[in-house]
Design a protein around this motif. Structure first.
Motif, PDB file in Angstrom:
ATOM      1  N   GLU A   1       0.832  -1.199   0.000  1.00  0.00           N
ATOM      2  CA  GLU A   1       0.000   0.000   0.000  1.00  0.00           C
ATOM      3  C   GLU A   1       0.871   1.255   0.000  1.00  0.00           C
ATOM      4  O   GLU A   1       1.834   1.367   0.758  1.00  0.00           O
ATOM      5  CB  GLU A   1      -0.894   0.007   1.247  1.00  0.00           C
ATOM      6  N   GLY A   2       0.532   2.197  -0.866  1.00  0.00           N
ATOM      7  CA  GLY A   2       1.272   3.455  -0.924  1.00  0.00           C
ATOM      8  C   GLY A   2       2.351   3.486  -1.993  1.00  0.00           C
ATOM      9  O   GLY A   2       2.922   4.540  -2.268  1.00  0.00           O
ATOM     10  N   ILE A   3       2.623   2.332  -2.626  1.00  0.00           N
ATOM     11  CA  ILE A   3       3.636   2.267  -3.687  1.00  0.00           C
ATOM     12  C   ILE A   3       2.951   2.371  -5.041  1.00  0.00           C
ATOM     13  O   ILE A   3       2.011   1.631  -5.329  1.00  0.00           O
ATOM     14  CB  ILE A   3       4.448   0.952  -3.606  1.00  0.00           C
ATOM     15  N   GLU A   4       3.411   3.298  -5.890  1.00  0.00           N
ATOM     16  CA  GLU A   4       2.819   3.465  -7.216  1.00  0.00           C
ATOM     17  C   GLU A   4       3.586   2.677  -8.276  1.00  0.00           C
ATOM     18  O   GLU A   4       3.028   1.856  -8.979  1.00  0.00           O
ATOM     19  CB  GLU A   4       2.799   4.956  -7.589  1.00  0.00           C
ATOM     20  N   HIS A   5       4.873   2.963  -8.428  1.00  0.00           N
ATOM     21  CA  HIS A   5       5.711   2.307  -9.427  1.00  0.00           C
ATOM     22  C   HIS A   5       6.911   1.666  -8.736  1.00  0.00           C
ATOM     23  O   HIS A   5       7.457   2.227  -7.780  1.00  0.00           O
ATOM     24  CB  HIS A   5       6.212   3.300 -10.478  1.00  0.00           C
ATOM     25  N   THR A   6       7.308   0.501  -9.239  1.00  0.00           N
ATOM     26  CA  THR A   6       8.419  -0.229  -8.625  1.00  0.00           C
ATOM     27  C   THR A   6       9.309  -0.823  -9.697  1.00  0.00           C
ATOM     28  O   THR A   6       8.830  -1.381 -10.685  1.00  0.00           O
ATOM     29  CB  THR A   6       7.893  -1.390  -7.744  1.00  0.00           C
ATOM     30  N   SER A   7      10.612  -0.708  -9.482  1.00  0.00           N
ATOM     31  CA  SER A   7      11.577  -1.381 -10.356  1.00  0.00           C
ATOM     32  C   SER A   7      12.731  -1.908  -9.520  1.00  0.00           C
ATOM     33  O   SER A   7      13.311  -1.174  -8.716  1.00  0.00           O
ATOM     34  CB  SER A   7      12.108  -0.420 -11.425  1.00  0.00           C
TER      35      SER A   7
END
Length: 420
Positions: A95-101
């Motif tokens: 929750e709270g994370i938009e984009h991840t790499s």
């Protein structure tokens, strides 16, 4: 106010005391001129720093693994923490994370195409890195999910790499060799407003497979759904606690997992510039007040010099209001005209400086793939501030003339006409 005789008298007084009027007006003009310069310079610095922040997403966060420095549940310190693909799966659904790499680093990268070659950085990543680091596609596309799922040997070249290897020739669909392994060029990019574009991007799963990385990830680049400092810190703490629980280390151990929350820096920097703006206004208004005090002092001298004249006026029927109006009008006229000259000169100078800065920025952008480099941008004062400054001038003029005008209104004809 529109009495011709009154205006003629004011101009006659000014003409009689040219040097005194000039020096009085100069102090006011200098005050407003410095206010415009300080405000413009503050805006220029603030805009330049803000633009540099925008080169990556403002709400970006980076995480990297290290070694523990605190014993945890019976386990010794100095344990190595290693991120894996499983951590990526955890973070992208948090929750709270938009984009991840996730990113896996490859060292000593030699790129070659035909007879051209050079050493550049190869970054393995997921598709979301494009949004986190504001990567702009010049031609083709970025790494996509199909590349990840099928471990394709695809590569997106930074503009500088493309220029060095291909010299303007068509690159999309061609193969370059990375450490002697062929990769198909699927895109050309520039890197988030930077002036150097020497990174190449390949699918993280391909990098792990081809370069013996297994499921290892060295760090994560994220964007978070937060607008305030408290929200960003809450999400960062949530991330730390979740990964600390999985890898069994103390969530407060910065050595076990390092992090950089860009939104914190942005908010703190903007607060700093707000404080600088307040300081600039204090200094500028203080300088303006000094000029206004000068005007007030000069008008007191004028009243003293014209005591006899004012006494005659009152003796033949002039009302206190007309005397106050005469002195006030002269003070307002001096401060308004002088201040307006300072306002025009100040804003004009900042517009000229802005023209030079923009030309330098365009020249820098022309040689750096469309991305200029500057710490000073648009050092101008907006119309609202200029109008506020003009209003300040009128108010300042009225304040400067009020005390002398009140003193003039209290002059008694019999005392004014008495021989000294």
């Amino acid at each position: 106010m529109f009495d011709i005789d009154k205006w003629q008298e004011i101009f006659a007084t000014i003409k009689k005391n040219k040097m005194r009027t000039f020096l009085t007006g100069f102090s006011v003009a200098w005050g407003i001129f410095m206010l415009m310069i300080l405000l413009g310079a503050g805006n220029g610095l603030s805009n330049g720093v803000s633009e540099n922040f925008m080169r990556d997403a403002v709400n970006a966060m980076w995480l990297w693994s290290g070694r523990t420095s605190i014993p945890y549940k019976g386990m010794q310190e100095n344990r190595e923490i290693r991120f894996t693909n499983a951590d990526y799966d955890i973070l992208k659904d948090l929750e709270g994370i938009e984009h991840t790499s996730g990113r896996y680093y490859i060292g000593g990268n030699l790129f070659s195409y035909g007879n051209e070659y050079g050493e550049y950085s190869a970054i393995t990543c997921h598709p979301d890195l494009k949004d986190v680091e504001s990567i702009e596609i010049v031609e083709g596309r970025f790494v996509n999910q199909v590349d990840i799922d099928q471990t394709r040997k695809s590569v997106v070249l930074g503009k500088d790499i493309y220029d060095a290897l291909f010299n303007g020739k068509e690159a999309i669909g061609e193969y370059v060799r990375v450490n002697n392994i062929p990769f198909k060029v699927v895109g050309i990019c520039t890197e988030g407003g930077g002036t150097r574009h020497r990174n190449a991007y390949i699918p993280v799963t391909t990098g792990q497979k081809v370069f013996n990385g297994s499921n290892r990830l060295h760090n994560f680049a994220l964007t978070i759904n937060a607008e305030t400092l408290e929200e960003s810190q809450a999400i960062e703490n949530r991330v730390r606690e979740r990964l600390a629980r999985k890898h069994k280390f103390d969530a407060t151990d910065e050595s076990a997992m390092g992090s950089y929350n860009k939104l914190e820096d942005v908010i703190q920097t903007m607060k700093l510039f707000q404080a600088i703006d307040i300081f600039i206004w204090i200094i500028g208004i203080g300088t303006l007040i000094a000029g206004v005090v000068g005007v007030s002092n000069i008008m007191l001298i004028v009243v003293k010099e014209r005591t006899k004249e004012i006494g005659i006026r009152k003796a033949i029927g002039a009302s206190p209001a007309s005397v106050i109006g005469l002195i006030l009008l002269e003070a307002v006229m001096i401060t308004t005209i002088a201040g307006y000259i300072g306002l025009v000169l100040g804003t004009g100078l900042m517009e000229g400086l802005n023209f030079i800065v923009e030309k330098q920025f365009e020249a820098s952008a022309a040689t750096n793939g469309g991305n200029g480099e500057t710490l000073f941008r648009n050092p101008t004062v907006d119309l609202g501030i200029a109008l506020l400054a003009t209003l300040l001038l009128v108010v300042a003029g009225a304040i400067a003339g009020y005390i002398p005008a009140k003193r003039a209104a209290k002059i008694k004809p019999i005392e004014a006409l008495r021989d000294e």
